[in-house]
Design a protein around this motif. Structure first.
Motif, PDB file in Angstrom:
ATOM      1  N   GLU A 112       0.842  -1.197   0.000  1.00 26.58           N
ATOM      2  CA  GLU A 112       0.000   0.000   0.000  1.00 26.58           C
ATOM      3  C   GLU A 112       0.872   1.239   0.000  1.00 26.58           C
ATOM      4  O   GLU A 112       1.771   1.373   0.824  1.00 26.58           O
ATOM      5  N   THR A 113       0.564   2.137  -0.948  1.00 33.96           N
ATOM      6  CA  THR A 113       1.348   3.379  -1.027  1.00 33.96           C
ATOM      7  C   THR A 113       0.408   4.561  -1.223  1.00 33.96           C
ATOM      8  O   THR A 113      -0.741   4.400  -1.649  1.00 33.96           O
ATOM      9  N   LEU A 114       0.947   5.738  -0.947  1.00 32.32           N
ATOM     10  CA  LEU A 114       0.212   6.971  -1.206  1.00 32.32           C
ATOM     11  C   LEU A 114       0.989   7.779  -2.240  1.00 32.32           C
ATOM     12  O   LEU A 114       2.214   7.867  -2.164  1.00 32.32           O
ATOM     13  N   VAL A 115       0.258   8.356  -3.189  1.00 32.77           N
ATOM     14  CA  VAL A 115       0.919   9.272  -4.129  1.00 32.77           C
ATOM     15  C   VAL A 115       0.146  10.585  -4.175  1.00 32.77           C
ATOM     16  O   VAL A 115      -1.024  10.649  -3.789  1.00 32.77           O
ATOM     17  N   ASN A 116       0.814  11.602  -4.709  1.00 42.82           N
ATOM     18  CA  ASN A 116       0.217  12.945  -4.760  1.00 42.82           C
ATOM     19  C   ASN A 116       0.104  13.424  -6.214  1.00 42.82           C
ATOM     20  O   ASN A 116       1.018  14.049  -6.739  1.00 42.82           O
ATOM     21  N   PRO A 117      -1.028  13.119  -6.856  1.00 45.80           N
ATOM     22  CA  PRO A 117      -1.172  13.460  -8.279  1.00 45.80           C
ATOM     23  C   PRO A 117      -1.105  14.962  -8.558  1.00 45.80           C
ATOM     24  O   PRO A 117      -0.583  15.380  -9.584  1.00 45.80           O
ATOM     25  N   LYS A 118      -1.612  15.744  -7.611  1.00 45.74           N
ATOM     26  CA  LYS A 118      -1.679  17.190  -7.867  1.00 45.74           C
ATOM     27  C   LYS A 118      -0.277  17.811  -7.917  1.00 45.74           C
ATOM     28  O   LYS A 118      -0.041  18.770  -8.660  1.00 45.74           O
ATOM     29  N   ALA A 119       0.624  17.251  -7.120  1.00 43.17           N
ATOM     30  CA  ALA A 119       1.982  17.811  -7.090  1.00 43.17           C
ATOM     31  C   ALA A 119       2.847  17.259  -8.212  1.00 43.17           C
ATOM     32  O   ALA A 119       4.008  17.629  -8.352  1.00 43.17           O
ATOM     33  N   ASN A 120       2.287  16.379  -9.006  1.00 39.38           N
ATOM     34  CA  ASN A 120       3.072  15.715 -10.045  1.00 39.38           C
ATOM     35  C   ASN A 120       3.098  16.575 -11.315  1.00 39.38           C
ATOM     36  O   ASN A 120       2.217  16.486 -12.163  1.00 39.38           O
ATOM     37  N   THR A 121       4.130  17.410 -11.436  1.00 38.49           N
ATOM     38  CA  THR A 121       4.224  18.275 -12.618  1.00 38.49           C
ATOM     39  C   THR A 121       5.078  17.640 -13.712  1.00 38.49           C
ATOM     40  O   THR A 121       5.147  18.159 -14.816  1.00 38.49           O
ATOM     41  N   ALA A 122       5.727  16.525 -13.366  1.00 39.66           N
ATOM     42  CA  ALA A 122       6.558  15.846 -14.382  1.00 39.66           C
ATOM     43  C   ALA A 122       5.687  15.060 -15.362  1.00 39.66           C
ATOM     44  O   ALA A 122       6.144  14.650 -16.433  1.00 39.66           O
ATOM     45  N   LEU A 123       4.426  14.860 -14.993  1.00 41.37           N
ATOM     46  CA  LEU A 123       3.451  14.167 -15.846  1.00 41.37           C
ATOM     47  C   LEU A 123       3.859  12.730 -16.178  1.00 41.37           C
ATOM     48  O   LEU A 123       3.608  12.232 -17.266  1.00 41.37           O
ATOM     49  N   GLU A 124       4.477  12.087 -15.206  1.00 41.43           N
ATOM     50  CA  GLU A 124       4.757  10.642 -15.289  1.00 41.43           C
ATOM     51  C   GLU A 124       4.156  10.001 -14.058  1.00 41.43           C
ATOM     52  O   GLU A 124       4.277  10.561 -12.963  1.00 41.43           O
ATOM     53  N   GLY A 125       3.570   8.807 -14.196  1.00 33.70           N
ATOM     54  CA  GLY A 125       2.836   8.218 -13.081  1.00 33.70           C
ATOM     55  C   GLY A 125       1.404   8.747 -13.109  1.00 33.70           C
ATOM     56  O   GLY A 125       0.858   8.993 -14.194  1.00 33.70           O
ATOM     57  N   ILE A 126       0.775   8.926 -11.921  1.00 31.56           N
ATOM     58  CA  ILE A 126      -0.596   9.482 -11.899  1.00 31.56           C
ATOM     59  C   ILE A 126      -0.517  10.982 -11.733  1.00 31.56           C
ATOM     60  O   ILE A 126       0.157  11.469 -10.823  1.00 31.56           O
ATOM     61  N   TYR A 127      -1.212  11.708 -12.613  1.00 25.12           N
ATOM     62  CA  TYR A 127      -1.198  13.169 -12.481  1.00 25.12           C
ATOM     63  C   TYR A 127      -2.545  13.736 -12.877  1.00 25.12           C
ATOM     64  O   TYR A 127      -3.437  12.996 -13.319  1.00 25.12           O
ATOM     65  N   LYS A 128      -2.699  15.032 -12.693  1.00 24.24           N
ATOM     66  CA  LYS A 128      -3.955  15.656 -13.078  1.00 24.24           C
ATOM     67  C   LYS A 128      -3.762  16.495 -14.324  1.00 24.24           C
ATOM     68  O   LYS A 128      -2.824  17.280 -14.434  1.00 24.24           O
ATOM     69  N   SER A 129      -4.668  16.299 -15.280  1.00 24.03           N
ATOM     70  CA  SER A 129      -4.702  17.172 -16.446  1.00 24.03           C
ATOM     71  C   SER A 129      -6.039  17.875 -16.400  1.00 24.03           C
ATOM     72  O   SER A 129      -7.080  17.238 -16.553  1.00 24.03           O
ATOM     73  N   GLY A 130      -6.025  19.189 -16.159  1.00 21.96           N
ATOM     74  CA  GLY A 130      -7.291  19.878 -15.926  1.00 21.96           C
ATOM     75  C   GLY A 130      -7.954  19.215 -14.743  1.00 21.96           C
ATOM     76  O   GLY A 130      -7.322  18.939 -13.723  1.00 21.96           O
TER      77      GLY A 130
END
Ligand code: 0A1
Ligand code: ZN
Length: 856
Positions: free
Chosen positions: A98-116
């Motif tokens: 089990e892990t936690l990730v932070n899509p909103k802080a992901n500006t590299a756009l690799e892994g899970i991220y937000k687009s709009g």
């Protein structure tokens, strides 16, 4: 400290463990997305039982770890910034992480991220390790089941690979959807999307009668702009069945268009994610080139389903296995959907203007690289475009039937596997009962080979001898390659083709003799651009003019004009008082008068650009070359203004009457416009073109020339354009790109203003490329400004961008590292900026690898 340790192809080792199934449970949240990953893992038969399991992982918080259902004792594992290591693993076991990730802080756009407002993923090449700890390498293939949980109002669509097997509502307004992909795949093909979209649906019935649901997800309000892409998808599916006999294999094919994306698009199994630039298109907002590219990229990603997904790469050094082959397939598809000659010429122009430069620059590498620091740096023109040329040479050597036999053998042998370029070549050779040992050198050589040819006709015996010599690119060494050289022999009088075929050059120097020729023929070499080489074959103006009109091969007809142009530009460059010879002016008139397709004529009259010319000259002084290019264009205009003007008007009339294919006439009209705006006033016509145009192709061309020629009408048109399109993100990219190309002394102040413009964002790769990339590539006058200010400006932007998105920063640095070809003082000025970057503390591996290569 950034890790610059390279990995080498020669060190490849199979993974000691295999992951057979992956069950993902993902609860989406902007800042705290929970990922529970349950895997069935087995140790490889040959591996030592003490071999620890080392999983890749970055930018995650480990929350829990269970082996066969029991929480793992802290003494059994170790976790650092890059990996999770587990010791004393049994032979077969279930591991839950089990892990936690932070899509909103992901500006590299690799892994899970937000687009709009949407969540999306990008896992190729090594992005899955930002979603969960994993053996993040393509030779680890597993069956995935993915459950997504999210707020139902905000994210009505929850998508992943494969078929949907469960869907239900949960408490607190959330819902859950589960997907199962029955095909084994490497983790780089994993995808997930959650969002609220407009959905365009259609279907495709495969050749064996199975129905496939086609779904295209786009931002709200964009349905009409998705129809062309849907048609392109159906055309791609039909084409792959007809030409390659390959049928789609799942019941559903989804494409999602997002605005924030590092590359063009991604072929995730059953769930492609696209940069919206390669999905959305309508006549008002997209150019003919945009339409062409949408179709090509839709095709490319679809074709990957077999060449990439069903058969994938053993390791990332083999990237060209899937990319070279898939680009070749998409090029053939485009050629079939359009004019083959025109498509081929466009491929070659890209290769020559950009791949040749890469192959001569500090990051030169074989199509199968041998050493990599950051894999993302190897999604290159060499792996893709030169890789496709290598496949094309095979196609030329084996013929369409032989090539298809080889493809069948390749698929029969390797479906469901992760394989190498050698495996591909072996299948091709076996199916055709031939030896491709020498051919396979193309996978390891670096640089653009040189081919030198001379011809000798003996009138007494009626024989023609061609002496052909090959040389590695300068500074390189390798044994002679197998180079297919397409040729035609044209009769001087009748201009008929007497012979044509393909010569196989296998030695350093080789002679080819043709007998029983009762006249000296005009020799056409490298027809169809049959090999990615630089050909030196000196031919007189008369011969080139014969070829220009009479060769069967369209590429060669175009190439003959380009050779004339290049030679002439070289004279302008070397001699400031050089002016146009009458013969060339007549040749230009002949081109304008010839009865050929308008799209072809547009290419014929388009002059080689700055980048292409730096390949043909030495020690280039940028301003001197720019000056030569513009004097040449001005002189051609001076001699042929009436014809160009008439042609411009004729195209306009054809367009108004709706006759023929609009795109060809628009291309030709705009190619004429490029000349007509030189020097004298064409302000009224440009304004008229802009105002009358009901399509983006003509509108943007008018705005573009107004900007680059500083026409008085520019300010008004520019304001109008902005006012009309400010809410359309893809069109705003075009607008930013044009601003970056304005050639006047206020350019640097303007660029500063644009960086602070409310519509500008460094975080959006398309926008960053539109401003920064366009300046560096399309404004050579100011990018190569003698003061070095252009290089400084790019350097400043790279520093900012590297902290946000290293992948995009690394692509944009290309014009600064390709110093070769320029005069040494220019190179020195460029290198100073690279040194400045090298001295910074926290640069990424992406740009670090390139700078270090450039500064050795
Ligand atoms: N496989 C894709 C290209 C691609 C590569 C990397 C990406 O993100 C880092 C995204 C897409 C293709 O060939 O289309
Ligand atoms: Zn691809």
């Amino acid at each position: 400290m950034t890790d610059f340790t390279p990995r080498f192809l020669k060190d490849y080792q199979p993974a000691p463990y295999q992951i057979h199934t992956v069950d993902l449970y993902i609860e989406l949240d902007d800042e705290r997305t929970l990922v529970r990953n349950q895997m069935q893992i087995k140790r490889h038969g040959d591996a030592d039982e003490n071999e620890p399991l080392v999983l890749d992982g970055q930018h995650m918080e480990l929350q829990g770890l269970w082996l066969n259902g029991e929480a793992l004792n802290a003494s059994r594992y170790q976790c650092d910034e890059q990996s999770l290591t587990i010791t004393h693993c049994p032979q077969a076991f279930t591991l839950t992480i089990e892990t936690l990730v932070n899509p909103k802080a992901n500006t590299a756009l690799e892994g899970i991220y937000k687009s709009g407002g949407a969540f999306c993923t990008q896992c190729e090449a090594e992005g899955f390790r930002r979603i969960s700890y994993f053996l993040d390498r393509p030779d680890v293939m597993a069956i995935y089941t993915t459950t997504i949980v999210a707020d139902k109002d905000k994210y009505p669509y929850l998508l992943a690979n494969g078929n949907c097997i469960e869907r239900r509502d949960l408490e607190r307004g959330r819902h859950l959807v589960t997907w199962h992909d029955p095909f084994q795949k490497p983790c780089y093909l994993f995808a997930l999307v959650a969002g609220d979209f407009d959905l365009l649906e259609d279907r495709f019935v495969t050749q064996s009668g199975r129905e496939v649901a086609l779904q295209l997800f786009v931002d709200k309000g964009n349905l009409d702009k998705a129809r062309f892409a849907m048609q392109a998808l159906q055309d791609s599916m039909a084409w792959d069945e007809r030409v390659f006999g390959l049928e789609y294999d799942l019941d559903i094919y989804m494409i999602v268009a997002v605005d924030f994306f590092n590359m063009g698009a991604m072929e995730n199994k059953g769930l492609n994610i696209f940069n919206s630039k390669f999905v959305l298109a309508d006549q008002r907002s997209a150019t003919d080139d945009d339409f062409f590219n949408v179709q090509a990229v839709i095709g490319h990603e679809y074709f990957h389903n077999w060449t990439g997904n069903r058969i994938t790469c053993r390791d990332w050094f083999q990237l060209s296995l899937k990319e070279g082959l898939t680009v070749f397939r998409d090029q053939q598809f485009s050629a079939d959907m359009h004019q083959p000659d025109v498509t081929r010429i466009s491929n070659v122009r890209l290769l020559r203007a950009q791949q040749f430069a890469e192959d001569a620059g500090p990051m030169a590498h074989p199509i199968r690289p041998e050493k990599v620091v950051e894999m993302n740096n190897f999604y290159t023109l060499t792996v893709y475009e030169k890789g496709a040329e290598v496949i094309r040479m095979l196609h030329t050597l084996l013929g369409e039937q032989g090539f298809q036999r080889g493809m069948k053998e390749y698929i029969a042998r390797h479906d469901g596997q992760a394989v190498t370029c050698d495996d591909f070549i072996a299948a091709m050779a076996a199916a055709n009962d031939t030896d491709l040992q020498q051919f396979s050198l193309w996978y390891s050589q670096v640089g653009t080979p040189q081919v030198e040819a001379t011809s000798n006709y003996d009138a007494n015996s009626g024989s023609l001898t061609l002496t052909v010599e090959q040389r590695p690119a300068s500074g390189q060494q390798h044994p002679p390659l197998l180079i297919p050289i397409g040729y035609e022999l044209l009769a001087q009088d009748s201009k008929k083709v007497m012979h044509k075929g393909v010569l196989s050059l296998t030695q350093t120097t080789q002679q080819f003799t043709f007998e029983q020729l009762n006249e000296q023929p005009v020799v056409v070499l490298l027809t169809g651009f049959s090999a990615p080489v630089k050909l030196h074959f000196s031919q007189c103006e008369d011969e080139l003019m014969t070829i220009m009109v009479h060769a069967d091969d369209g590429f060669s007809r175009w190439e003959a004009t380009q050779i004339l142009f290049r030679q002439c530009i070289a004279h302008y460059y070397q001699d400031e008082s050089f002016s146009l010879a009458d013969s060339l002016s007549r040749a230009f008139a002949d081109i304008l008068d010839a009865e050929v397709e308008p799209a072809f004529k547009a290419l014929q009259i388009t002059l080689p650009g700055f980048a292409e010319m730096t390949e043909f000259l030495q020690d280039v002084e940028p301003q001197q070359l720019l000056n030569a290019l513009s004097r040449f264009k001005l002189d051609l205009l001076g001699k042929q203004q009436a014809k160009l003007q008439a042609m411009y008007q004729a195209c306009d009339q054809k367009l108004q009457s709706g006759e023929g294919h609009g795109a060809g006439y628009r291309a030709l009209k705009n190619a004429c416009l490029e000349y007509l705006v030189q020097g004298q006033s064409f302000d009224t016509e440009v304004t008229a073109q802009y105002q009358k145009a009901s399509n983006m192709t003509e509108k943007i061309a008018a705005l573009q020339v107004a900007a680059s020629e500083n026409l008085p009408c520019f300010e008004a048109l520019n304001r109008d354009f902005f006012a009309q399109w400010q809410d359309d993100s893809l069109v705003m990219d075009k607008w930013f790109s044009i601003q970056a190309r304005i050639e006047d002394d206020a350019v640097f102040e303007r660029l500063e203003g644009l960086l602070n413009h409310p519509k500008f964002s460094m975080r959006n790769p398309n926008r960053a490329r539109a401003l920064i990339g366009s300046f560096a590539v399309h404004n050579p006058k100011y990018f190569h400004h003698a003061s070095g200010r252009g290089y400084d400006w790019l350097t400043d932007q790279i520093v900012k961008l590297d902290a946000i998105n290293p992948q995009v920063a690394s692509r944009l640095i290309t014009p600064l590292i390709q110093t070769q070809g320029f005069a040494s003082s220019v190179q020195e000025t460029m290198r100073k900026r690279l040194q400045r970057l090298q001295q910074l503390d926290d640069i990424s591996a992406d740009i670090g690898e390139k700078i270090n290569a450039a500064l050795v």
